[in-house]
Each structure stands twice: as C-alpha cells, then as structure tokens.
Design a protein around this motif. Structure first.
Motif, PDB file in Angstrom:
ATOM      1  N   ASP A   1      12.958  80.406  81.737  1.00 29.53           N
ATOM      2  CA  ASP A   1      14.069  79.470  81.475  1.00 29.53           C
ATOM      3  C   ASP A   1      14.114  78.858  80.267  1.00 29.53           C
ATOM      4  O   ASP A   1      13.505  77.969  80.176  1.00 29.53           O
ATOM      5  CB  ASP A   1      14.137  78.383  82.712  1.00 29.53           C
ATOM      6  CG  ASP A   1      15.303  77.596  82.507  1.00 29.53           C
ATOM      7  OD1 ASP A   1      16.390  77.976  81.615  1.00 29.53           O
ATOM      8  OD2 ASP A   1      15.515  76.528  83.312  1.00 29.53           O
ATOM      9  N   PRO A   2      14.830  79.346  79.237  1.00 31.89           N
ATOM     10  CA  PRO A   2      14.624  78.910  77.828  1.00 31.89           C
ATOM     11  C   PRO A   2      15.166  77.321  77.781  1.00 31.89           C
ATOM     12  O   PRO A   2      14.839  76.716  76.834  1.00 31.89           O
ATOM     13  CB  PRO A   2      15.308  79.747  77.153  1.00 31.89           C
ATOM     14  CG  PRO A   2      15.253  81.235  77.694  1.00 31.89           C
ATOM     15  CD  PRO A   2      15.295  80.827  79.290  1.00 31.89           C
ATOM     16  N   ARG A   3      15.965  76.967  78.927  1.00 33.64           N
ATOM     17  CA  ARG A   3      16.410  75.736  78.600  1.00 33.64           C
ATOM     18  C   ARG A   3      15.687  74.717  79.649  1.00 33.64           C
ATOM     19  O   ARG A   3      16.063  73.578  79.778  1.00 33.64           O
ATOM     20  CB  ARG A   3      18.015  75.608  79.279  1.00 33.64           C
ATOM     21  CG  ARG A   3      19.048  76.670  78.629  1.00 33.64           C
ATOM     22  CD  ARG A   3      19.362  75.828  77.382  1.00 33.64           C
ATOM     23  NE  ARG A   3      20.285  76.762  76.559  1.00 33.64           N
ATOM     24  CZ  ARG A   3      21.209  76.329  75.513  1.00 33.64           C
ATOM     25  NH1 ARG A   3      20.741  75.086  75.079  1.00 33.64           N
ATOM     26  NH2 ARG A   3      21.614  77.186  74.706  1.00 33.64           N
ATOM     27  N   SER A   4      14.335  75.111  79.723  1.00 28.38           N
ATOM     28  CA  SER A   4      13.498  74.116  80.302  1.00 28.38           C
ATOM     29  C   SER A   4      13.316  72.734  79.702  1.00 28.38           C
ATOM     30  O   SER A   4      13.248  72.869  78.460  1.00 28.38           O
ATOM     31  CB  SER A   4      12.204  74.539  80.651  1.00 28.38           C
ATOM     32  OG  SER A   4      12.303  75.849  81.612  1.00 28.38           O
ATOM     33  N   ARG A   5      13.220  71.780  80.463  1.00 27.99           N
ATOM     34  CA  ARG A   5      12.940  70.348  79.892  1.00 27.99           C
ATOM     35  C   ARG A   5      11.532  70.104  80.315  1.00 27.99           C
ATOM     36  O   ARG A   5      11.447  69.851  81.258  1.00 27.99           O
ATOM     37  CB  ARG A   5      13.870  69.467  80.136  1.00 27.99           C
ATOM     38  CG  ARG A   5      15.421  69.689  79.592  1.00 27.99           C
ATOM     39  CD  ARG A   5      15.662  69.440  78.290  1.00 27.99           C
ATOM     40  NE  ARG A   5      17.097  69.661  77.840  1.00 27.99           N
ATOM     41  CZ  ARG A   5      18.357  68.978  78.147  1.00 27.99           C
ATOM     42  NH1 ARG A   5      18.023  68.022  78.633  1.00 27.99           N
ATOM     43  NH2 ARG A   5      19.308  69.418  77.553  1.00 27.99           N
ATOM     44  N   VAL A   6      10.736  69.827  79.183  1.00 27.92           N
ATOM     45  CA  VAL A   6       9.418  69.608  79.494  1.00 27.92           C
ATOM     46  C   VAL A   6       8.656  68.630  78.747  1.00 27.92           C
ATOM     47  O   VAL A   6       8.715  68.514  77.591  1.00 27.92           O
ATOM     48  CB  VAL A   6       8.608  71.005  79.336  1.00 27.92           C
ATOM     49  CG1 VAL A   6       6.992  70.976  79.974  1.00 27.92           C
ATOM     50  CG2 VAL A   6       9.305  72.421  79.890  1.00 27.92           C
ATOM     51  N   ALA A   7       8.033  67.721  79.521  1.00 27.05           N
ATOM     52  CA  ALA A   7       7.116  66.813  78.758  1.00 27.05           C
ATOM     53  C   ALA A   7       5.735  66.575  79.594  1.00 27.05           C
ATOM     54  O   ALA A   7       5.776  66.147  80.708  1.00 27.05           O
ATOM     55  CB  ALA A   7       7.753  65.367  78.807  1.00 27.05           C
ATOM     56  N   CYS A   8       4.917  67.523  79.474  1.00 24.18           N
ATOM     57  CA  CYS A   8       3.728  67.914  80.162  1.00 24.18           C
ATOM     58  C   CYS A   8       2.451  67.418  79.790  1.00 24.18           C
ATOM     59  O   CYS A   8       1.977  67.894  78.544  1.00 24.18           O
ATOM     60  CB  CYS A   8       3.548  69.394  80.624  1.00 24.18           C
ATOM     61  SG  CYS A   8       2.051  69.870  81.376  1.00 24.18           S
ATOM     62  N   GLU A   9       1.624  66.622  80.321  1.00 24.37           N
ATOM     63  CA  GLU A   9       0.267  65.909  79.974  1.00 24.37           C
ATOM     64  C   GLU A   9      -0.755  66.306  80.804  1.00 24.37           C
ATOM     65  O   GLU A   9      -0.629  66.479  81.881  1.00 24.37           O
ATOM     66  CB  GLU A   9       0.361  64.343  80.007  1.00 24.37           C
ATOM     67  CG  GLU A   9       1.877  63.740  79.157  1.00 24.37           C
ATOM     68  CD  GLU A   9       1.866  64.024  77.743  1.00 24.37           C
ATOM     69  OE1 GLU A   9       0.598  64.112  77.173  1.00 24.37           O
ATOM     70  OE2 GLU A   9       2.951  63.828  77.171  1.00 24.37           O
ATOM     71  N   THR A  10      -1.886  66.591  80.231  1.00 30.25           N
ATOM     72  CA  THR A  10      -2.944  67.067  80.969  1.00 30.25           C
ATOM     73  C   THR A  10      -4.389  66.091  80.513  1.00 30.25           C
ATOM     74  O   THR A  10      -4.439  65.604  79.674  1.00 30.25           O
ATOM     75  CB  THR A  10      -3.399  68.412  80.511  1.00 30.25           C
ATOM     76  OG1 THR A  10      -2.195  69.118  80.788  1.00 30.25           O
ATOM     77  CG2 THR A  10      -4.601  68.972  81.351  1.00 30.25           C
ATOM     78  N   LEU A  11      -5.180  65.987  81.632  1.00 25.93           N
ATOM     79  CA  LEU A  11      -6.262  65.246  81.489  1.00 25.93           C
ATOM     80  C   LEU A  11      -7.335  66.277  82.138  1.00 25.93           C
ATOM     81  O   LEU A  11      -7.168  66.720  83.152  1.00 25.93           O
ATOM     82  CB  LEU A  11      -6.182  63.939  82.471  1.00 25.93           C
ATOM     83  CG  LEU A  11      -7.613  63.176  82.491  1.00 25.93           C
ATOM     84  CD1 LEU A  11      -7.240  61.664  82.603  1.00 25.93           C
ATOM     85  CD2 LEU A  11      -8.495  63.556  83.784  1.00 25.93           C
ATOM     86  N   VAL A  12      -8.418  66.356  81.332  1.00 30.61           N
ATOM     87  CA  VAL A  12      -9.719  67.090  81.813  1.00 30.61           C
ATOM     88  C   VAL A  12     -10.840  66.387  81.852  1.00 30.61           C
ATOM     89  O   VAL A  12     -11.153  65.660  80.877  1.00 30.61           O
ATOM     90  CB  VAL A  12      -9.646  68.351  80.927  1.00 30.61           C
ATOM     91  CG1 VAL A  12      -8.679  69.389  81.324  1.00 30.61           C
ATOM     92  CG2 VAL A  12      -9.680  68.350  79.661  1.00 30.61           C
ATOM     93  N   THR A  13     -11.619  66.552  82.680  1.00 32.64           N
ATOM     94  CA  THR A  13     -13.166  65.805  82.873  1.00 32.64           C
ATOM     95  C   THR A  13     -13.895  66.635  83.754  1.00 32.64           C
ATOM     96  O   THR A  13     -13.709  67.944  83.980  1.00 32.64           O
ATOM     97  CB  THR A  13     -12.772  64.318  83.447  1.00 32.64           C
ATOM     98  OG1 THR A  13     -14.090  63.685  83.380  1.00 32.64           O
ATOM     99  CG2 THR A  13     -12.340  64.238  84.642  1.00 32.64           C
ATOM    100  N   THR A  14     -14.969  66.161  84.066  1.00 34.60           N
ATOM    101  CA  THR A  14     -16.134  66.962  84.768  1.00 34.60           C
ATOM    102  C   THR A  14     -15.505  67.414  85.951  1.00 34.60           C
ATOM    103  O   THR A  14     -15.070  66.807  86.843  1.00 34.60           O
ATOM    104  CB  THR A  14     -17.469  66.244  85.001  1.00 34.60           C
ATOM    105  OG1 THR A  14     -17.923  65.653  83.965  1.00 34.60           O
ATOM    106  CG2 THR A  14     -18.497  67.163  85.633  1.00 34.60           C
ATOM    107  N   GLY A  15     -15.392  68.721  86.065  1.00 44.43           N
ATOM    108  CA  GLY A  15     -14.839  69.499  87.370  1.00 44.43           C
ATOM    109  C   GLY A  15     -13.555  69.358  87.807  1.00 44.43           C
ATOM    110  O   GLY A  15     -12.920  69.429  88.896  1.00 44.43           O
ATOM    111  N   LEU A  16     -12.639  68.514  86.952  1.00 44.39           N
ATOM    112  CA  LEU A  16     -11.355  68.279  87.289  1.00 44.39           C
ATOM    113  C   LEU A  16     -10.350  68.420  86.010  1.00 44.39           C
ATOM    114  O   LEU A  16     -10.494  68.022  85.073  1.00 44.39           O
ATOM    115  CB  LEU A  16     -11.349  67.063  87.828  1.00 44.39           C
ATOM    116  CG  LEU A  16      -9.862  65.980  88.065  1.00 44.39           C
ATOM    117  CD1 LEU A  16      -9.264  66.835  89.247  1.00 44.39           C
ATOM    118  CD2 LEU A  16     -10.182  64.576  88.232  1.00 44.39           C
TER     119      LEU A  16
END
Length: 391
Positions: free
Chosen positions: A35-50
């Motif tokens: 969907d080229p019209r997607s509105r996205v504000a995506c944040e990621t956190l990574v830590t040990t095993g998660l």
C-alpha cells in the motif's frame, strides 16, 4: 602550517541502534510494497533477547511484524544466542496504533506531517560530494561487515564502529591523522591478532594512499582491549539515534529529526532528502564548492516557511540568488518532493545502514516492484539550475 582536525564515525549493521533502524525500515518497506499510501511512524527497541516495535500506522497492508523482525535479525547475523539476541528465538512485542486524525487532516491536504527544519549539505572534497571523514568511516564499517560476512575473518561478530580524523588546511583535507576501529569478536581471539589483522586487511587497504603517512597515522583497534559483549546485549538499540552517521558525519548541520521508520509524508525524511538533492545540484553544477540548505515547515502547511542557503563564500552567485534559483528549479512542497523522488516505493531498507547520502542511485527489483534506490543522489536538473543562475 596550522591544521584543524575533524572526525566522523560510522557503525556496522550489527550496531544496536542500526539494528533498530533496519527493523523500522523493513516494516515501512513491506507496508509500502502493498500500500504505497501507508502512513508509518515505526519505532523499534532492541535489547538482550527482545525486540519491541511501537508506533502509529495507517495502512491497508498486512505485515506479520514478528516474522519480519526475526528475519531482519537473522539477515544481519544475529543467529546465535551467544550474541545476546537470536532472531530465531528472541521475544518480539508490538504496540501499534492508527495515525492521529488531527495529523492526517493536515497531511491529506498536502501539508507537512510536522513542523521542523531539515538540512542538506554537499561539498566537492570527494567525488560523491560528501566530506572525507564520513566517507572513509563508512568505507571502513562496510569493509568490516564484508570481512565478517565473507568468512575471511571468522572471529568477527556483527557489531562494530569506525572513526576517522582528518586534518584540514583551510577547507581542504590534507591528511588522515587517526583511525579508530572497534570490532566485536569471539572470546577466544587475542588482542594482538585483532589489531594486526584489522590493520593489514581492513584499515590500510581502505585509506587513500595520498592522504596518510603510515609512519604518522595513529591507529586504535579495540582500544579497551576486548569487545565480546556487543549488539543489543551490550547496549539497548533505538531507532533514530545515529542521525549524524546517517547524514554528514557532523560536518553539515542536522535538524534533529530521524529518518528510519517514517514514510515520506514526514518531512523529517522527505525534506532532508530534498535538501541534500538540491545542495548536491548546487555543488555539482559548479555554482559553489560547498553548500548547506535549510528548509523549515509548519505542520499541515505545504509551502516551506523558510529556505536558507549558505555557500560559505564559495558561490559563483550570491546565496540569495542561489536560493531564488533553487526555488525556480525545485518544488519543496511535500507532495511534490514525494512525486519527484518517487518516495512511496519500498526503497528505504538499503539506506538504513552506512549512510543515506553519497550512495549511487540504482534501479533494482524489491518486493515485487522495480524501484530506484537513492534517487536524491541523482542530479538531473543541473542544466536547469545553471540556466537559472546564468552560469
């Protein structure tokens, strides 16, 4: 001769913050592919095993985010629990909402997705029109990843960093004075081996011979003496914490907004690309040796509230005249930037590592679509700009 020294850094794809950037942009690309019209504000956190993915998404696409997170981790090289996170077994949490209707109302009418100021920069000191220190830092981290992925150095792990210091005589780079490389490694390799192998197989081959004296160059490899614990186990990784690595290595200014995980209605991303695109045209056209551009927006308003140019005294025309010419040649309204640079395509993953600028534009097949990577690095309007400036 009085010299000034400037340093820039880069990090590998296994650095925890870059892991987070890659996951956020993988989510974005997969949504845009459907969907080229997607509105996205995506944040990621990574830590040990998660890994945790959070944000606001409005889209008709459907993406299995846990699968995508796991595959991204495995592709980077986090495939062993001994590294602190294993894509096959780690926990994945998600917390996603719809985009705010208040924001959508302004964006739907063609306005900017937020207020803010974005900077673009270009300099003629390298053929990619970026500063020497950041170009060389990226070269070292890409080389480090290549040595790991190819198996040429079997004891390397995914995390790593590089920093390059360059002496300038005025505005001209004249000598590389120091290099720092920190490379995550297996526990059973000794520091002498690490230092010797990375100096001979990575550092010296990647540096231009005319810019350093091997007798004077200071080289620091794993300065603490040991770097076994790294990646998300060594530090929590967050989307958007490597904005200087992503841009100009600190040589050009930054407005503060991150790129990864944001669709192009967010001017943090699209206007930063447009300002680099315009600054590169200024330098590539011969109108100036260096150029920095700032564009500022109000949320929900299409026209920029300001456009500022600085050529640091190197322009063939005044900065005011160059600004006028740029506005004749480029349209900096968000929808036009998106259209001109084809920013609704799934093109963002490759930019999530080793810098968003100075990369050769290329047409590739991605996710079932033919797309152009790094279109903001093209310079198709040089003649138009020269004509507007009368040069």
């Amino acid at each position: 001769m009085s010299l000034r020294r400037f340093s820039s850094e880069s990090v590998t794809e296994g650095h925890p913050d870059k892991v987070a950037d890659q996951i956020s942009d993988a989510v974005l690309d997969h949504l845009l592919a459907q969907d080229p019209r997607s509105r996205v504000a995506c944040e990621t956190l990574v830590t040990t095993g998660l890994a945790m993915v959070a944000g606001e998404i409005s889209s008709n696409a459907r993406v299995e985010i846990p699968e995508l997170v796991r595959q991204t981790l495995l592709d980077i090289g986090y495939d062993d629990a001994a590294y602190g996170i294993d894509g096959a077994t780690c926990a994945v949490l998600t917390s996603l909402d719809q985009q705010s209707d208040d924001i959508a109302m302004g964006v739907d009418s063609g306005g900017a997705g937020d207020q803010g100021m974005m900077f673009g920069y270009a300099t003629d000191e390298t053929d990619v029109l970026l500063p020497v220190p950041v170009v060389l830092a990226h070269r070292l981290t890409r080389g480090l990843a290549r040595l790991r992925r190819s198996g040429e150095i079997a004891w390397l792990r995914p995390d790593g960093k590089a920093q390059v210091s360059v002496a300038y005589d005025g505005e001209r780079p004249v000598e590389i004075t120091a290099v720092v490389v920190s490379a995550q490694h297996d526990p059973d390799v000794d520091q002498t081996t690490i230092g010797e192998e990375l100096t001979e197989r990575l550092i010296l081959p990647q540096l231009p011979e005319d810019l350093f004296d091997p007798r004077q160059l200071k080289i620091h490899v794993n300065p603490t003496g040991r770097f076994v614990t790294g990646g998300p186990q060594g530090d929590v990784g967050l989307t958007g914490r490597k904005v200087i690595v992503d841009t100009y290595g600190g040589m050009g200014r930054h407005g503060g907004g991150a790129f990864s995980g944001k669709d192009a209605t967010k001017v943090d991303r699209s206007a930063a690309y447009a300002s680099r695109w315009a600054a590169k045209h200024v330098v590539a056209s011969g109108a100036a040796e260096r150029c920095e551009i700032q564009i500022a927006y109000a949320i929900g308003v299409a026209e920029p509230v300001s456009l500022w140019i600085d050529t640091f005294g190197t322009g063939k025309a005044s900065d005011d005249r160059i600004a006028e010419a740029l506005q004749e040649v480029f349209d900096f309204r968000p929808n036009r930037i998106i259209e001109d640079l084809r920013l609704r395509s799934p093109i963002y993953g490759p930019a999530a590592t080793y810098g968003h600028f100075g990369r050769a534009p290329e047409w590739v097949e991605r996710m079932g679509k033919r797309v152009q990577l790094f279109p903001w690095e093209e310079t198709p309007r040089l003649d138009d700009l020269r004509t507007a400036l009368g040069i």
